[in-house]
Scaffold this motif. Structure first.
Motif, PDB file in Angstrom:
ATOM      1  N   LEU A  24       0.754 -13.579  -2.069  1.00 51.87           N
ATOM      2  CA  LEU A  24       1.252 -12.720  -2.876  1.00 51.87           C
ATOM      3  C   LEU A  24       0.761 -12.685  -4.180  1.00 51.87           C
ATOM      4  O   LEU A  24       0.410 -11.791  -4.783  1.00 51.87           O
ATOM      5  CB  LEU A  24       2.880 -12.977  -2.635  1.00 51.87           C
ATOM      6  CG  LEU A  24       3.634 -12.033  -3.718  1.00 51.87           C
ATOM      7  CD1 LEU A  24       3.574 -10.553  -3.423  1.00 51.87           C
ATOM      8  CD2 LEU A  24       5.191 -12.402  -4.070  1.00 51.87           C
ATOM      9  N   SER A  29      -1.349  -7.309   0.142  1.00 48.48           N
ATOM     10  CA  SER A  29      -0.303  -6.299   0.237  1.00 48.48           C
ATOM     11  C   SER A  29       0.576  -6.952   1.063  1.00 48.48           C
ATOM     12  O   SER A  29       0.781  -7.963   1.669  1.00 48.48           O
ATOM     13  CB  SER A  29      -0.789  -4.929   1.032  1.00 48.48           C
ATOM     14  OG  SER A  29      -1.118  -5.422   2.199  1.00 48.48           O
ATOM     15  N   GLU A  30       1.821  -6.496   0.851  1.00 47.27           N
ATOM     16  CA  GLU A  30       3.183  -6.771   1.411  1.00 47.27           C
ATOM     17  C   GLU A  30       3.029  -6.651   2.895  1.00 47.27           C
ATOM     18  O   GLU A  30       3.406  -7.758   3.759  1.00 47.27           O
ATOM     19  CB  GLU A  30       4.285  -5.810   1.061  1.00 47.27           C
ATOM     20  CG  GLU A  30       5.664  -6.139   1.552  1.00 47.27           C
ATOM     21  CD  GLU A  30       6.730  -5.011   1.412  1.00 47.27           C
ATOM     22  OE1 GLU A  30       7.196  -4.473   2.122  1.00 47.27           O
ATOM     23  OE2 GLU A  30       7.124  -5.001   0.048  1.00 47.27           O
ATOM     24  N   ALA A  41       9.591  -8.684   4.017  1.00 47.04           N
ATOM     25  CA  ALA A  41       9.500  -8.648   2.525  1.00 47.04           C
ATOM     26  C   ALA A  41      10.722  -9.009   1.809  1.00 47.04           C
ATOM     27  O   ALA A  41      10.382  -9.469   0.946  1.00 47.04           O
ATOM     28  CB  ALA A  41       9.180  -6.961   2.562  1.00 47.04           C
ATOM     29  N   TYR A  45      10.233 -11.526  -1.434  1.00 54.16           N
ATOM     30  CA  TYR A  45      10.324 -11.463  -3.065  1.00 54.16           C
ATOM     31  C   TYR A  45      11.612 -12.393  -3.457  1.00 54.16           C
ATOM     32  O   TYR A  45      11.532 -12.849  -4.456  1.00 54.16           O
ATOM     33  CB  TYR A  45      10.866 -10.071  -3.170  1.00 54.16           C
ATOM     34  CG  TYR A  45       9.406  -9.088  -2.831  1.00 54.16           C
ATOM     35  CD1 TYR A  45       8.311  -9.220  -3.748  1.00 54.16           C
ATOM     36  CD2 TYR A  45       9.493  -8.035  -1.684  1.00 54.16           C
ATOM     37  CE1 TYR A  45       7.262  -8.461  -3.120  1.00 54.16           C
ATOM     38  CE2 TYR A  45       8.555  -7.508  -1.493  1.00 54.16           C
ATOM     39  CZ  TYR A  45       7.248  -7.536  -2.343  1.00 54.16           C
ATOM     40  OH  TYR A  45       6.194  -6.968  -1.943  1.00 54.16           O
ATOM     41  N   ALA A  55       3.310 -10.959  -8.111  1.00 51.84           N
ATOM     42  CA  ALA A  55       2.269 -10.207  -7.629  1.00 51.84           C
ATOM     43  C   ALA A  55       1.577 -10.095  -8.770  1.00 51.84           C
ATOM     44  O   ALA A  55       2.182  -9.693  -9.751  1.00 51.84           O
ATOM     45  CB  ALA A  55       2.596  -9.203  -6.713  1.00 51.84           C
ATOM     46  N   THR A  59       0.705  -3.313  -9.166  1.00 51.52           N
ATOM     47  CA  THR A  59       0.724  -3.156  -7.887  1.00 51.52           C
ATOM     48  C   THR A  59       2.065  -2.868  -7.210  1.00 51.52           C
ATOM     49  O   THR A  59       3.040  -3.140  -8.188  1.00 51.52           O
ATOM     50  CB  THR A  59       0.101  -4.280  -7.173  1.00 51.52           C
ATOM     51  OG1 THR A  59       1.041  -5.351  -7.426  1.00 51.52           O
ATOM     52  CG2 THR A  59      -1.290  -4.858  -7.210  1.00 51.52           C
ATOM     53  N   GLU A  61       3.560  -4.379  -5.257  1.00 53.15           N
ATOM     54  CA  GLU A  61       4.132  -5.824  -4.903  1.00 53.15           C
ATOM     55  C   GLU A  61       4.663  -6.111  -6.050  1.00 53.15           C
ATOM     56  O   GLU A  61       5.541  -6.711  -6.320  1.00 53.15           O
ATOM     57  CB  GLU A  61       3.196  -6.631  -4.242  1.00 53.15           C
ATOM     58  CG  GLU A  61       2.961  -6.270  -2.831  1.00 53.15           C
ATOM     59  CD  GLU A  61       2.115  -4.983  -2.445  1.00 53.15           C
ATOM     60  OE1 GLU A  61       1.169  -5.001  -3.381  1.00 53.15           O
ATOM     61  OE2 GLU A  61       1.982  -4.480  -1.506  1.00 53.15           O
ATOM     62  N   ARG A  64       7.977  -4.666  -6.959  1.00 48.58           N
ATOM     63  CA  ARG A  64       8.935  -5.252  -6.118  1.00 48.58           C
ATOM     64  C   ARG A  64       9.493  -6.827  -6.839  1.00 48.58           C
ATOM     65  O   ARG A  64      10.731  -7.236  -6.692  1.00 48.58           O
ATOM     66  CB  ARG A  64       8.661  -5.478  -4.872  1.00 48.58           C
ATOM     67  CG  ARG A  64       8.368  -4.014  -4.413  1.00 48.58           C
ATOM     68  CD  ARG A  64       8.952  -3.611  -2.960  1.00 48.58           C
ATOM     69  NE  ARG A  64       9.083  -2.330  -2.630  1.00 48.58           N
ATOM     70  CZ  ARG A  64       7.912  -1.430  -2.236  1.00 48.58           C
ATOM     71  NH1 ARG A  64       6.939  -2.629  -1.873  1.00 48.58           N
ATOM     72  NH2 ARG A  64       7.913  -0.388  -1.922  1.00 48.58           N
ATOM     73  N   CYS A  65       8.374  -7.368  -7.547  1.00 46.67           N
ATOM     74  CA  CYS A  65       8.611  -8.849  -7.891  1.00 46.67           C
ATOM     75  C   CYS A  65       9.666  -8.475  -9.139  1.00 46.67           C
ATOM     76  O   CYS A  65      10.607  -9.194  -9.463  1.00 46.67           O
ATOM     77  CB  CYS A  65       7.296  -9.338  -8.246  1.00 46.67           C
ATOM     78  SG  CYS A  65       6.444 -10.227  -7.077  1.00 46.67           S
ATOM     79  N   CYS A  77       3.046  -1.258 -13.206  1.00 48.81           N
ATOM     80  CA  CYS A  77       3.882  -1.440 -11.931  1.00 48.81           C
ATOM     81  C   CYS A  77       4.736  -0.210 -11.481  1.00 48.81           C
ATOM     82  O   CYS A  77       4.691   0.205 -10.273  1.00 48.81           O
ATOM     83  CB  CYS A  77       4.818  -2.667 -12.116  1.00 48.81           C
ATOM     84  SG  CYS A  77       4.010  -4.273 -11.874  1.00 48.81           S
TER      85      CYS A  77
END
Length: 115
Positions: A24, A29-30, A41, A45, A55, A59, A61, A64-65, A77
């Motif tokens: 990550l 990628s996830e 996933a 996270y 990440a 991106t 990811e 999502r972080c 992001c």
């Protein structure tokens, strides 16, 4: 002092979890991380937030972080997440257009105007 308290509260990582966090951080990628390590996933996270790993910015990811930590996503992001959602909508439209008309009406709930 607070940093050592947080790190001692985290459970030890398995080899798969450690590899997933490194992947990550390195920008994988996830989907690729899940295929390689088997870590889903949502777990990925949560682990990343607990160990303060994120990440790369710009991106999906990374977006999502930001969400898992509870912070506002940065502009790069957010743009990456928007592009990803647009791609998913385009794929969905493309797959619907390949259906026969009767099934397409059923899937979308739209009917043609009667003349």
């Amino acid at each position: 002092m607070a940093t050592t308290a947080i790190l001692t509260m985290c459970a030890p990582l398995t080899a798969g979890q450690a590899v997933a966090l490194v992947l990550l951080r390195d920008g994988f990628s996830e989907r690729s991380i899940t295929q390689r390590t088997g870590i889903p996933a949502d777990t990925l996270y949560t682990l990343a937030a607990a160990h303060r790993i994120s990440a790369p910015h710009g991106t999906v990811e990374g977006h999502r972080c930001h969400e898992s930590v509870g912070t506002e996503p940065c502009d790069r992001c957010s743009l990456a997440e928007g592009r990803d959602q647009a791609r998913q909508r385009a794929r969905h439209r493309k797959s619907l257009n390949s259906l026969p008309r009767a099934l397409r009406r059923q899937a979308t709930g739209r009917r043609r105007a009667t003349r």
